[in-house]
Design a protein around this motif. Structure first.
Motif, PDB file in Angstrom:
ATOM      1  N   UNK A  10       2.950 -30.474 -19.906  1.00 33.33           N
ATOM      2  CA  UNK A  10       1.506 -30.158 -20.089  1.00 33.33           C
ATOM      3  C   UNK A  10       0.678 -29.696 -19.607  1.00 33.33           C
ATOM      4  N   UNK A  11       0.711 -30.417 -18.288  1.00 35.15           N
ATOM      5  CA  UNK A  11       0.143 -31.185 -17.083  1.00 35.15           C
ATOM      6  C   UNK A  11       0.020 -29.726 -16.086  1.00 35.15           C
ATOM      7  N   UNK A  12       1.018 -28.357 -15.994  1.00 36.05           N
ATOM      8  CA  UNK A  12       1.130 -27.701 -15.272  1.00 36.05           C
ATOM      9  C   UNK A  12       1.054 -25.654 -15.686  1.00 36.05           C
ATOM     10  N   UNK A  13       0.181 -25.338 -14.577  1.00 36.89           N
ATOM     11  CA  UNK A  13      -0.177 -23.998 -14.991  1.00 36.89           C
ATOM     12  C   UNK A  13       0.668 -23.253 -13.897  1.00 36.89           C
ATOM     13  N   UNK A  14       0.915 -22.493 -14.189  1.00 36.75           N
ATOM     14  CA  UNK A  14       2.022 -21.742 -13.563  1.00 36.75           C
ATOM     15  C   UNK A  14       1.574 -20.453 -13.498  1.00 36.75           C
ATOM     16  N   UNK A  15       1.118 -19.535 -11.871  1.00 36.14           N
ATOM     17  CA  UNK A  15       1.196 -18.309 -12.074  1.00 36.14           C
ATOM     18  C   UNK A  15       3.240 -17.545 -11.695  1.00 36.14           C
ATOM     19  N   UNK A  16       3.272 -16.660 -11.769  1.00 36.87           N
ATOM     20  CA  UNK A  16       5.023 -16.459 -12.055  1.00 36.87           C
ATOM     21  C   UNK A  16       4.584 -14.996 -10.600  1.00 36.87           C
ATOM     22  N   UNK A  17       4.781 -14.583  -9.783  1.00 31.66           N
ATOM     23  CA  UNK A  17       4.779 -13.666  -8.390  1.00 31.66           C
ATOM     24  C   UNK A  17       6.046 -13.612  -8.352  1.00 31.66           C
ATOM     25  N   UNK A  18       6.064 -12.909  -6.723  1.00 29.23           N
ATOM     26  CA  UNK A  18       7.041 -12.713  -6.428  1.00 29.23           C
ATOM     27  C   UNK A  18       7.381 -11.864  -4.870  1.00 29.23           C
ATOM     28  N   UNK A  19       8.326 -11.603  -4.566  1.00 31.10           N
ATOM     29  CA  UNK A  19       8.813 -12.240  -3.472  1.00 31.10           C
ATOM     30  C   UNK A  19       8.692 -10.482  -3.064  1.00 31.10           C
ATOM     31  N   UNK A  20       7.507  -9.998  -1.882  1.00 31.02           N
ATOM     32  CA  UNK A  20       7.616  -8.118  -1.386  1.00 31.02           C
ATOM     33  C   UNK A  20       8.268  -8.358  -0.404  1.00 31.02           C
ATOM     34  N   UNK A  21       8.059  -6.987  -0.269  1.00 29.30           N
ATOM     35  CA  UNK A  21       9.058  -6.002   0.784  1.00 29.30           C
ATOM     36  C   UNK A  21       9.048  -7.137   2.332  1.00 29.30           C
ATOM     37  N   UNK A  22       7.939  -7.573   2.921  1.00 24.20           N
ATOM     38  CA  UNK A  22       8.379  -8.248   4.103  1.00 24.20           C
ATOM     39  C   UNK A  22       8.854  -9.614   3.838  1.00 24.20           C
ATOM     40  N   UNK A  23       8.835 -10.468   3.233  1.00 21.97           N
ATOM     41  CA  UNK A  23       9.219 -11.262   2.538  1.00 21.97           C
ATOM     42  C   UNK A  23      10.624 -11.441   2.045  1.00 21.97           C
ATOM     43  N   UNK A  24      11.101 -10.586   1.307  1.00 21.27           N
ATOM     44  CA  UNK A  24      12.253 -10.217   0.832  1.00 21.27           C
ATOM     45  C   UNK A  24      13.457 -10.047   1.668  1.00 21.27           C
ATOM     46  N   UNK A  53       0.994  -1.425   0.045  1.00 24.77           N
ATOM     47  CA  UNK A  53      -0.277   0.022   0.165  1.00 24.77           C
ATOM     48  C   UNK A  53       0.983   1.373   0.173  1.00 24.77           C
ATOM     49  N   UNK A  54       1.885   1.790   1.001  1.00 25.83           N
ATOM     50  CA  UNK A  54       2.584   2.340   0.996  1.00 25.83           C
ATOM     51  C   UNK A  54       3.979   2.450   0.318  1.00 25.83           C
ATOM     52  N   UNK A  55       4.814   0.967   0.180  1.00 27.84           N
ATOM     53  CA  UNK A  55       5.976   0.887  -0.569  1.00 27.84           C
ATOM     54  C   UNK A  55       5.654  -0.530  -1.375  1.00 27.84           C
ATOM     55  N   UNK A  56       5.990  -0.255  -2.512  1.00 31.19           N
ATOM     56  CA  UNK A  56       6.043  -1.813  -3.394  1.00 31.19           C
ATOM     57  C   UNK A  56       7.143  -1.701  -3.641  1.00 31.19           C
ATOM     58  N   UNK A  57       8.018  -3.343  -4.302  1.00 31.91           N
ATOM     59  CA  UNK A  57       8.659  -3.131  -3.956  1.00 31.91           C
ATOM     60  C   UNK A  57       9.755  -3.328  -4.653  1.00 31.91           C
ATOM     61  N   UNK A  58       9.541  -2.306  -5.787  1.00 34.67           N
ATOM     62  CA  UNK A  58      10.731  -1.540  -6.532  1.00 34.67           C
ATOM     63  C   UNK A  58      11.126  -0.799  -5.612  1.00 34.67           C
ATOM     64  N   UNK A 117      13.338  -9.332  -7.645  1.00 31.35           N
ATOM     65  CA  UNK A 117      14.606  -8.951  -8.522  1.00 31.35           C
ATOM     66  C   UNK A 117      15.221  -9.690  -9.584  1.00 31.35           C
ATOM     67  N   UNK A 118      14.903 -10.974  -9.558  1.00 33.67           N
ATOM     68  CA  UNK A 118      15.410 -11.839 -10.570  1.00 33.67           C
ATOM     69  C   UNK A 118      14.432 -12.240 -11.275  1.00 33.67           C
ATOM     70  N   UNK A 119      13.563 -11.489 -12.704  1.00 29.70           N
ATOM     71  CA  UNK A 119      12.394 -11.239 -12.763  1.00 29.70           C
ATOM     72  C   UNK A 119      12.869 -12.218 -13.709  1.00 29.70           C
ATOM     73  N   UNK A 120      14.065 -11.720 -14.503  1.00 30.39           N
ATOM     74  CA  UNK A 120      14.655 -12.681 -16.116  1.00 30.39           C
ATOM     75  C   UNK A 120      15.196 -13.586 -15.146  1.00 30.39           C
ATOM     76  N   UNK A 121      15.548 -14.846 -14.532  1.00 30.08           N
ATOM     77  CA  UNK A 121      15.799 -16.195 -14.021  1.00 30.08           C
ATOM     78  C   UNK A 121      14.374 -16.499 -13.359  1.00 30.08           C
TER      79      UNK A 121
END
Ligand code: MYR
Length: 282
Positions: free
Chosen positions: A253-267, A42-47, A236-240
């Motif tokens: 072919x049986x796997x559905x994948x969501x790309x996600x990120x470690x936000x401020x608290x977890x990072x 809300x007040x701080x995003x990951x970037x 911070x390593x989106x390309x990888x």
């Protein structure tokens, strides 16, 4: 009057579009730089977080949401819902579950159930999305909680690796009595959750070998062709992460994948360059 409302905390890092599409309320945790506290997402995003991390001398800390923030949300939801299910990150690494639970006992007008995901990030998000889908379809809270427990007992997997174990060690979130502190910087263990806590799954010396270990664990689950929902999580390593995601999509072919990120608290606890793979058989 709707029946069941779904609440989660910010560490599921569900995008805003999903939160609104599934009508999920999100309570943020805090990341604290010196005397300044920010509600993550809300007040701080990951970037901004990573930028600040590089410019500040002092390392950040994190804290659970206040009981008051849960009470406020429960009171709002109790005007339109009879029951509330809150899904939190693991109670073994954060007091968030306790805050959500204590608040539940202080609110009248709606029954509050708190589910401990015993994990975090988008893997926690899988529970949240399933609960929200079921709530939208009109299932009772009993049936939703039964399904969440079933997902847990059938196996919610998460393995991750970090570049530098000292972040987890500094924050006191690594249950690794067997690791000698002096060794911390020399190993790249595969990490996972056991009994709600983070433990080294296997001590490995290189990142490449650690990732291969995670991929072989994934293969054990995926190779028989059963449908799987998975998430690749990065800091911070989106390309990888994108590369890993497309390699997995190509192979299974049986796997559905969501790309996600470690936000401020977890990072704060994992550091830059961390990578996670989570999945469950649907
Ligand atoms: C708090 O201050 O209450 C929050 C503490 C959060 C600790 C986070 C530790 C790392 C969790 C890694 C999860 C990886 C899931 C794939």
């Amino acid at each position: 009057m709707k029946t069941v409302a779904i609440v989660t905390d910010s560490t599921a890092y569900l995008p805003n579009e999903m939160l609104s599409e599934y009508d999920i309320s999100m309570i943020p945790l805090n990341v604290v730089f010196g005397n300044e506290s920010f509600l993550e997402e809300k007040e701080i995003g990951v970037d901004d977080f990573f930028e600040k991390l590089r410019s500040e001398n002092e390392f950040p800390k994190t804290s659970q949401p206040s009981i008051g923030s849960f009470i406020e949300t429960y009171e709002r939801l109790s005007k339109t819902h009879e029951e509330i299910i809150t899904i939190t990150l693991s109670s073994g690494i954060s007091g968030t579950f306790q805050s959500a639970y204590s608040a539940g006992g202080m609110v009248e007008g709606a029954d509050v159930h708190v589910f401990d995901s015993e994990i975090s990030c988008m893997v926690q998000g899988f529970y949240v999305l399933e609960a929200a889908r079921m709530a939208q379809e009109g299932y009772s809270s009993d049936r939703i909680l039964e399904r969440l427990n079933e997902m847990k007992s059938e196996g919610m997997h998460a393995y991750f690796l970090v570049n530098d174990l000292s972040n987890l060690h500094r924050g006191g979130r690594l249950n690794a009595a067997q690791l000698v502190v002096g060794n911390l910087l020399q190993i790249k263990p595969v990490l996972t959750f056991v009994d709600k806590q983070i433990v080294p799954y296997e001590k490995i010396r290189t990142r490449k070998k650690a990732l291969n270990k995670i991929l072989s664990l994934f293969d054990e689950s995926a190779k028989d062709g059963a449908p799987i929902k998975a998430t690749v999580i990065y800091a911070n390593n989106k390309e990888e992460a994108l590369k890993l995601k497309s390699e997995l999509e190509e192979k299974y072919s049986n796997v559905e994948i969501i790309l996600s990120y470690f936000g401020p608290v977890i990072a704060t606890h994992l550091g830059e360059g961390s990578l996670g793979l989570g999945w469950y058989r649907t």
